[in-house]
Design an enzyme around this catalytic site. Structure first.
Site, PDB file in Angstrom:
ATOM      1  N   ASP A  35      44.995  70.099  52.426  1.00 54.21           N
ATOM      2  CA  ASP A  35      45.843  71.276  52.142  1.00 54.21           C
ATOM      3  C   ASP A  35      45.351  72.540  52.844  1.00 54.21           C
ATOM      4  O   ASP A  35      46.119  73.242  53.479  1.00 54.21           O
ATOM      5  CB  ASP A  35      46.063  71.491  50.630  1.00 54.21           C
ATOM      6  CG  ASP A  35      44.805  71.672  49.794  1.00 54.21           C
ATOM      7  OD1 ASP A  35      43.695  71.530  50.330  1.00 54.21           O
ATOM      8  OD2 ASP A  35      44.955  71.966  48.584  1.00 54.21           O
ATOM      9  N   SER A 125      42.386  73.934  35.528  1.00 55.90           N
ATOM     10  CA  SER A 125      42.315  75.363  35.829  1.00 55.90           C
ATOM     11  C   SER A 125      43.583  75.847  36.528  1.00 55.90           C
ATOM     12  O   SER A 125      44.130  76.900  36.176  1.00 55.90           O
ATOM     13  CB  SER A 125      41.072  75.678  36.660  1.00 55.90           C
ATOM     14  OG  SER A 125      41.041  74.893  37.817  1.00 55.90           O
ATOM     15  N   ASP A 169      46.945  72.082  44.092  1.00 60.92           N
ATOM     16  CA  ASP A 169      46.924  71.965  42.638  1.00 60.92           C
ATOM     17  C   ASP A 169      47.954  72.891  41.988  1.00 60.92           C
ATOM     18  O   ASP A 169      48.708  72.486  41.097  1.00 60.92           O
ATOM     19  CB  ASP A 169      45.530  72.293  42.091  1.00 60.92           C
ATOM     20  CG  ASP A 169      44.445  71.447  42.744  1.00 60.92           C
ATOM     21  OD1 ASP A 169      44.789  70.461  43.414  1.00 60.92           O
ATOM     22  OD2 ASP A 169      43.263  71.785  42.576  1.00 60.92           O
TER      23      ASP A 169
HETATM   24  C1  GLA Z   1      40.704  70.604  44.936  1.00 60.58           C
HETATM   25  C2  GLA Z   1      41.412  71.843  45.487  1.00 60.58           C
HETATM   26  C3  GLA Z   1      42.673  71.464  46.253  1.00 60.58           C
HETATM   27  C4  GLA Z   1      42.399  70.384  47.289  1.00 60.58           C
HETATM   28  C5  GLA Z   1      41.596  69.239  46.681  1.00 60.58           C
HETATM   29  C6  GLA Z   1      41.149  68.247  47.720  1.00 60.58           C
HETATM   30  O1  GLA Z   1      41.499  69.992  43.968  1.00 60.58           O
HETATM   31  O2  GLA Z   1      41.741  72.737  44.458  1.00 60.58           O
HETATM   32  O3  GLA Z   1      43.235  72.617  46.856  1.00 60.58           O
HETATM   33  O4  GLA Z   1      41.767  70.920  48.415  1.00 60.58           O
HETATM   34  O5  GLA Z   1      40.451  69.694  45.995  1.00 60.58           O
HETATM   35  O6  GLA Z   1      42.225  67.608  48.273  1.00 60.58           O
END
Ligand code: GLA
Length: 383
Positions: A35, A125, A169
């Site tokens: 991402d 979160s 997320d």
């Molecule tokens: C965490 C981060 C996301 C993403 C994942 C790995 O969840 O919050 O933005 O980078 O790790 O894919």
């Protein structure tokens, strides 16, 4: 989740009538650490969510209470600062972002509850941030778009939690849709919903119940390593702004000679972006076996090249690798703990969970939790 009980607890504490907002945790089918590299991700919101009961206050105070931590936090909107209570920072971080963007809102009471396991890599979160921004927006008619809700939440995480996370997320918690995964292009922010047809199979999460302390700092380090790779390539190739614009040949030529480590990290990301594109086709064609194969490959890459796995996660993936009832498995999320995601044949699920619990306990002397998850809708008002 017992909504009536949540309402009653809220009224008891704040003597006011709340609105209830629900924002889900997420899984990610495939596309890890892509991402923040302008790549693709394929998350889905799940039926485990954060619930906030919220009401307006007549003053400028923010009054918070967390059911899980049994803790209060108070401050004034005029002086929002980072707290030593981790949970409060996600809410305060959002309020701070809204202020910085010029949104006008008054004081509020917020009672936090939920059933997303904490520290399990299911983005409790992000869910809390997204629930908070939804509630403040709703109560004050701020008219914030869905995309801005996700972006505000992400920025809150950067500033108040100190993790330079990507958008996956928060995006999943806002945009999730029951029975679908969402394929998001993190460069254009365009997305398509892909039906999650798993006929005869289910998604099973195996929670290691560990979160190694390395996770946040290592996450930020990986991010800088990727940026370093991009910087080196862009000295020679015009128009390169993220690993999305980079291919293996460029990495071999411009990154490998400078740092084998940075090369490895970047190469994982480039391969992972390709895997997401392939996965979208496989999911659309109902080829779960092929998708599962890619998930195993992703795990291998995350573990050996990107180096964000840990002994507990590797053990759980290894455990199911030769099980015919498991089509695919990998660690999920940022890494260094949390859950593995597994595609498992319906009738084999119970037995697999029993076996995994026993073997895991034997190896690490730790309890394993297992969740058979379903997809769900993104942030919404609970009526
Ligand atoms: C965490 C981060 C996301 C993403 C994942 C790995 O969840 O919050 O933005 O980078 O790790 O894919």
């Amino acid at each position: 989740m017992d909504i009536e009980r949540l309402k009653a607890s809220f009224k008891n504490l704040f003597q006011a009538e709340p609105i209830i907002v629900k924002s889900p945790g997420r899984i990610n089918i495939i596309g890890e650490h892509t991402d923040y590299n302008g790549g693709f991700v394929m998350p889905a919101a799940i039926n485990k969510a954060i619930y906030v009961a919220v009401s307006k206050r007549t003053d400028n105070e923010i009054h918070l209470y967390s059911e899980s931590y049994q803790q209060f936090h108070h401050c004034s909107i005029e002086s929002i600062e980072k707290s030593d209570k981790g949970w409060a920072n996600y809410i305060l971080g959002v309020a701070d972002q809204l202020k910085k963007r010029g949104y006008k809102f008054g004081g509020f009471n917020l009672y936090l509850d939920g059933n997303v396991p904490l520290g399990a890599g299911l983005s409790s979160s992000a869910a809390l941030e997204c629930a908070t921004v939804f509630a403040i927006d709703y109560l004050n008619n701020l008219g914030i778009s869905q995309m801005d809700r996700a972006l505000i939440s992400q920025k809150a995480e950067h500033v108040f939690a100190g993790v330079n996370c990507g958008i996956m997320d928060q995006f999943a918690s806002v945009f999730g849709k029951k029975d679908y995964a969402v394929m998001l292009d993190c460069r254009s922010m365009k997305y398509v919903y892909i039906p999650l047809k798993l006929d005869g199979y289910k998604l099973v999460l195996l929670n290691t119940n560990v979160k190694h302390s390395l996770s946040d700092s290592a996450y930020n380090t990986r991010r800088s390593q990727c940026e370093q790779g991009v910087a080196w390539v862009s000295e020679f190739v015009a128009g390169v702004t993220s690993l999305r614009d980079v291919n293996r040949v460029m990495l071999e030529q411009y990154v490998k000679p400078k740092s084998l480590e940075v090369f490895q990290k970047c190469n994982f990301v480039v391969e992972e972006i390709e895997r997401v594109v392939k996965s979208a086709d496989q999911l659309a064609n109902g080829d779960l076996a092929a998708l599962g194969n890619l998930m195993f490959q992703t795990h291998e890459g995350l573990s050996k090249d990107y180096e964000v796995s840990c002994a507990e996660l590797d053990f759980l993936v290894e455990l199911v690798k030769n099980d015919n009832a498991v089509l695919g498995a990998r660690m999920m999320g940022g890494g260094f703990g949390g859950c593995t995601i597994n595609i498992v044949k319906d009738e084999a699920i119970d037995e697999l969970i029993v076996r995994a619990k026993i073997d895991y306990k034997k190896r690490f002397n730790l309890e394993l939790d297992a969740y058979v998850v379903q997809t769900d809708n993104g942030s919404e008002l609970v009526t």
